[in-house]
Design a protein around this motif. Sequence first.
Motif, short mmCIF file in Angstrom:
data_model
loop_
_atom_site.label_atom_id
_atom_site.label_comp_id
_atom_site.label_asym_id
_atom_site.label_seq_id
_atom_site.Cartn_x
_atom_site.Cartn_y
_atom_site.Cartn_z
N ARG A 145 -8.05 -35.28 -57.74
CA ARG A 145 -6.77 -35.95 -57.56
C ARG A 145 -6.92 -37.47 -57.70
N PHE A 146 -7.58 -38.09 -56.75
CA PHE A 146 -7.74 -39.54 -56.79
C PHE A 146 -8.54 -39.98 -58.01
N SER A 147 -9.58 -39.21 -58.36
CA SER A 147 -10.40 -39.58 -59.51
C SER A 147 -9.60 -39.50 -60.80
N GLN A 148 -8.67 -38.55 -60.90
CA GLN A 148 -7.84 -38.47 -62.09
C GLN A 148 -6.88 -39.65 -62.17
N TRP A 149 -6.37 -40.09 -61.02
CA TRP A 149 -5.52 -41.27 -61.00
C TRP A 149 -6.29 -42.48 -61.50
N ALA A 150 -7.55 -42.60 -61.04
CA ALA A 150 -8.39 -43.72 -61.47
C ALA A 150 -8.64 -43.67 -62.97
N VAL A 151 -8.89 -42.47 -63.49
CA VAL A 151 -9.12 -42.31 -64.92
C VAL A 151 -7.88 -42.71 -65.71
N ASP A 152 -6.71 -42.31 -65.24
CA ASP A 152 -5.47 -42.66 -65.92
C ASP A 152 -5.29 -44.18 -66.00
N LEU A 153 -5.61 -44.87 -64.89
CA LEU A 153 -5.51 -46.32 -64.87
C LEU A 153 -6.49 -46.96 -65.84
N ALA A 154 -7.73 -46.43 -65.85
CA ALA A 154 -8.76 -46.97 -66.74
C ALA A 154 -8.39 -46.75 -68.21
N CYS A 155 -7.88 -45.58 -68.52
CA CYS A 155 -7.48 -45.29 -69.90
C CYS A 155 -6.34 -46.19 -70.35
N GLU A 156 -5.41 -46.46 -69.45
CA GLU A 156 -4.30 -47.36 -69.78
C GLU A 156 -4.81 -48.77 -70.05
N LEU A 157 -5.79 -49.20 -69.26
CA LEU A 157 -6.35 -50.54 -69.43
C LEU A 157 -7.14 -50.65 -70.73
N GLU A 158 -7.81 -49.56 -71.13
CA GLU A 158 -8.66 -49.59 -72.31
C GLU A 158 -7.94 -49.20 -73.59
N ARG A 159 -6.65 -48.89 -73.50
CA ARG A 159 -5.93 -48.36 -74.65
C ARG A 159 -5.93 -49.32 -75.83
N GLN A 160 -5.99 -50.63 -75.56
CA GLN A 160 -5.93 -51.59 -76.65
C GLN A 160 -7.24 -51.65 -77.43
N HIS A 161 -8.32 -51.05 -76.91
CA HIS A 161 -9.60 -51.09 -77.61
C HIS A 161 -9.73 -49.89 -78.54
N PRO A 162 -10.23 -50.10 -79.77
CA PRO A 162 -10.35 -48.97 -80.71
C PRO A 162 -11.35 -47.91 -80.27
N THR A 163 -12.44 -48.33 -79.61
CA THR A 163 -13.43 -47.36 -79.15
C THR A 163 -13.67 -47.60 -77.65
N PRO A 164 -12.78 -47.11 -76.82
CA PRO A 164 -12.94 -47.34 -75.37
C PRO A 164 -14.17 -46.63 -74.83
N PRO A 165 -14.77 -47.16 -73.78
CA PRO A 165 -15.93 -46.50 -73.18
C PRO A 165 -15.53 -45.18 -72.52
N ALA A 166 -16.51 -44.30 -72.36
CA ALA A 166 -16.22 -43.00 -71.73
C ALA A 166 -15.78 -43.20 -70.30
N VAL A 167 -14.78 -42.45 -69.90
CA VAL A 167 -14.24 -42.52 -68.55
C VAL A 167 -14.31 -41.12 -67.95
N LEU A 168 -14.81 -41.01 -66.74
CA LEU A 168 -14.94 -39.70 -66.10
C LEU A 168 -14.41 -39.74 -64.69
N GLY A 169 -13.58 -38.77 -64.34
CA GLY A 169 -13.16 -38.56 -62.96
C GLY A 169 -13.55 -37.14 -62.57
N ARG A 170 -14.30 -37.00 -61.49
CA ARG A 170 -14.86 -35.70 -61.16
C ARG A 170 -14.75 -35.45 -59.66
N ALA A 171 -14.21 -34.28 -59.28
CA ALA A 171 -14.26 -33.84 -57.88
C ALA A 171 -15.49 -32.97 -57.73
#
Length: 536
Positions: free
Chosen positions: A447-473
């Motif tokens: 739950r919380f980790s997925q929220w964090a991933v969503d925020l990170a993906c939104e922040l990295e969206r402007q980059h053509p090759t964003p770094p890997a993002v992982l949220g794991r329970a």
Amino acid sequence: MKVTRFNLLAIDALSEKALLNRAKHLASMLHDCTGPDFECICAVLARQRVRDAKKDAPNSPCRLAIVASHAEQAATLLDRYLDRDNIGISTFDQHGHIAVYCKPVAPQATSAGCDPTPLCLLMADISTEWWGNGWLVNEPEPWLCGLLGDTLSRTAELLQSGNLPDPLPLLSMSPSAIQTASINGTLTTKAQHSALFAFQTATLALLHCLGVRANSSYQAVASFSMGEPGGALAAGELSLAQGAAVMAAMSEVVEQVERRGDNAMMVVKGLSETELDQICSSPPAVETSEPLQIEVGAYLKEGLGTLTGDRTSLSMLEKSLTSEGAGFWANPKITLLKLSQRSRVAYHSFYFESYREAFVRSLQPVLNTPVKEELRVPSWYNSVSGGLGGGSTHWRGEVQGSDICNPANDAAFWFRCLRERASTLRAMSKVVQDGYRVFLEVNTQCRFSQWAVDLACELERQHPTPPAVLGRAIFDNESGRDHMEQALAAVADIWVLGCEVDWSAPAYRSAPNAADAFCKESALWEAINAWLTTHD
């Protein structure tokens, strides 16, 4: 009863091609491997990684990890990787778990390896989804049973000394029994708080046995609401005894507010935090002699928050916000407006105010003993200050007074955790802004980790090759999988993304004599050792 022993098999290399070659060699060997040999292979590979760490060998950017119970299953997983010839994958299905990732590294830096990836540990709050973890109490593996048993016994003793119920019976109950008790009202709030803290301490002990440790594996902790005491414990800000005392003190106040009755929470989905504040500052007119008493209790993520107040005010607000002709207040963005029937406490509300002085006075003496400085991780985020504990925090547009150097040793800070608005979004945004992209959640749902991933993906969206993002329970009670298989899979996922793991941890040790004999007598080990010592 025969216990299925799952093992984590991890290989790495300085290049994608070298990793592929190692996987091919290992797959062919595992097809001819016996059962005991597989456990020894996993153990001696972990042992080899410990030796490399002592020699300051470079961190390999290309990593592959599989979780399997026997050699045939491990070989099948390696074959799947070789067939797909894919990187950046993490698959958990009927075949087992495989995780592969090749971290982009500049060519000139390949020989020097890569820097470790920072990991943020997320400590979730109260949630009935994580009940029914009887394996914590009745673990069949002897080495783990002793460790968890000692941790849980000590935790239960401390919690009971603070007048909380014994958490072990609740942890032992099945999920269906917990659900029934939650619906019929026999699951007390204090029991939930007690079980939450015990679950957190046991899981932290398990992570330690899996080599996921403070300051090496994870450099930050983020915690939320009633999960804050466990977060302070994971961050090294509180001792186990202090954490249990804080949870007991917070739970006592929550119970007193619960006894007052007529206070409740309403879940609102679809509105921003600003819009919720606007509703509270100028609520819609209703036919009542008293003004509506409501405020924002928590803002969890974008478009999801809670309002707190007396049940009558919230019921009237619910009707006003959903009635026809309500003008602005019939906001088309509202997708859910639900008065909580299950929760009997308006967390983070004005109902707590009258208990402030007694709470601080009784708890402060327990917190006066400082913990060891070396146990603290660099960053501890909490949902009340919405950022890093210890600094000035902005609250409702005003700068609050700075907490003392370690806010966890200030009873007034813990009262704020009860009273003030909890802003998970604000805390998580700060975590992401500070550069964290890998999150491991102490919970049985992502739950919380997925929220964090969503925020990170939104922040990295402007980059053509964003770094890997992982949220794991770390656990998922609905998966039907063995708990150790899930825990090892979580470690596999964070390790392939570059996080540190202590390979000398108990989970990766086979019987020493058997492992030594395997290295001395097995031609299979000679073949594996040959490609281990081959330069990439």
